[in-house]
Design an enzyme around this catalytic site. Structure first.
Site, PDB file in Angstrom:
ATOM      1  N   HIS A   1       0.825  -1.208   0.000  1.00 29.72           N
ATOM      2  CA  HIS A   1       0.000   0.000   0.000  1.00 29.72           C
ATOM      3  C   HIS A   1       0.860   1.259   0.000  1.00 29.72           C
ATOM      4  O   HIS A   1       0.544   2.242  -0.678  1.00 29.72           O
ATOM      5  CB  HIS A   1      -0.929   0.001   1.222  1.00 29.72           C
ATOM      6  CG  HIS A   1      -2.009  -1.021   1.166  1.00 29.72           C
ATOM      7  ND1 HIS A   1      -1.756  -2.376   1.212  1.00 29.72           N
ATOM      8  CD2 HIS A   1      -3.364  -0.891   1.058  1.00 29.72           C
ATOM      9  CE1 HIS A   1      -2.891  -3.040   1.145  1.00 29.72           C
ATOM     10  NE2 HIS A   1      -3.879  -2.169   1.053  1.00 29.72           N
TER      11      HIS A   1
ATOM     12  N   HIS B   1       2.096  -4.056   9.159  1.00 28.20           N
ATOM     13  CA  HIS B   1       3.458  -3.779   8.712  1.00 28.20           C
ATOM     14  C   HIS B   1       4.255  -3.102   9.824  1.00 28.20           C
ATOM     15  O   HIS B   1       3.688  -2.462  10.708  1.00 28.20           O
ATOM     16  CB  HIS B   1       3.452  -2.878   7.467  1.00 28.20           C
ATOM     17  CG  HIS B   1       2.816  -3.504   6.264  1.00 28.20           C
ATOM     18  ND1 HIS B   1       3.461  -4.415   5.458  1.00 28.20           N
ATOM     19  CD2 HIS B   1       1.580  -3.335   5.726  1.00 28.20           C
ATOM     20  CE1 HIS B   1       2.651  -4.781   4.483  1.00 28.20           C
ATOM     21  NE2 HIS B   1       1.511  -4.145   4.626  1.00 28.20           N
TER      22      HIS B   1
END
Length: 271
Positions: free
Chosen positions: A193, A235
């Site tokens: 992303h 993440h």
């Protein structure tokens, strides 16, 4: 004299200090030392002969093992620095994962953070680019949209390949969603992303005429999309930062292989 010799011998036999176990208190046993030294020499010669007759691989392993032990006991400065940075990254990422689950401190905002992350997903961007490409009627618009589609496809393939090589897990045990499986975004490093948001924002800043407030909002959107992935626990911080770097490199790659208007028209006609 003959009578005195048996008496002295009997006296020596009756003396306790003359026994073998007490002789070492007064003087070393030369015979035993010689036998021990000869035994050591024989064992050393036997060991050397065995080492010569042993496999060369075993000799290499025996030579390498002490070095490996020393490396483990005395790690290098680079190893210590890397381990320290990795520990700091994991600790900070866990602290910033405030929406990792419903029980987290910001668990009520998890749905909103997930929605922000979807705006940086590859599937909506590819679908939106295809729709705009079908509705576009200008050659310049079709050229920009075709190169944007190429950039999005390259981003998915590059990030998926890097994630398969690294296979790094996220700070929290968060299962990827259905859209993540479609784009093969199942591991943590690098953040897909973040790379996509950085690449798209840089692409728009270079190829679209935008006002200054819109340019600022575009950069803020890319930053928010990247760090939203840290907040939901998918993440680490370094994954997002590396995603930003890879997104910029992907933009530079698309600029190098930029498709001309004629090439875009040929591809559109084939499609």
């Amino acid at each position: 004299m003959p009578a005195s010799q048996p008496r002295s011998r009997a006296r020596d036999r009756n003396n306790v200090l003359n026994r073998a176990e007490f002789l070492s208190l007064n003087q070393p046993l030369k015979g035993n030392q010689e036998s021990r030294s000869s035994g050591r020499k024989q064992s050393g010669q036997a060991g050397a002969a065995g080492a010569q007759n042993s496999n060369p691989k075993e000799r290499r392993q025996s030579q390498q093992l002490p070095e490996e032990d020393c490396m483990q006991l005395n790690p290098s400065f680079k190893g210590i620095a890397f381990s320290s940075l990795l520990a700091i990254d994991i600790c900070m990422s866990k602290r910033l994962g405030v929406c990792a689950n419903r029980a987290s401190s910001w668990g009520g905002a998890r749905s909103m953070i997930n929605l922000l992350g979807i705006t940086g997903h590859g599937i909506p961007w590819i679908a939106g680019t295809l729709i705009c490409l079908v509705k576009s009627s200008t050659l310049a618009g079709q050229e920009v949209l075709m190169n944007l589609l190429l950039a999005l496809l390259l981003d998915i393939m590059i990030v998926a390949g890097l994630q398969k090589l690294a296979k790094r897990k996220g700070p929290y045990d968060v299962n990827p969603g259905l859209l993540d499986y479609l784009t093969m975004d199942t591991y943590a490093f690098p953040a897909g992303h973040a790379s996509r948001a950085a690449m798209v924002s840089k692409f728009f800043l270079n190829h679209l005429v935008l006002a200054i407030p819109l340019r600022i909002l575009l950069v803020l959107w890319a930053l928010c999309v990247g760090f939203s992935r840290v907040m939901i626990g998918r993440h680490h911080i370094t994954d997002v930062l590396s995603g930003f770097v890879f997104g910029y490199l992907q933009f530079r790659l698309v600029e190098l292989i930029w498709m001309s208007s004629n090439t875009c028209q040929m591809l559109i006609s084939i499609w």
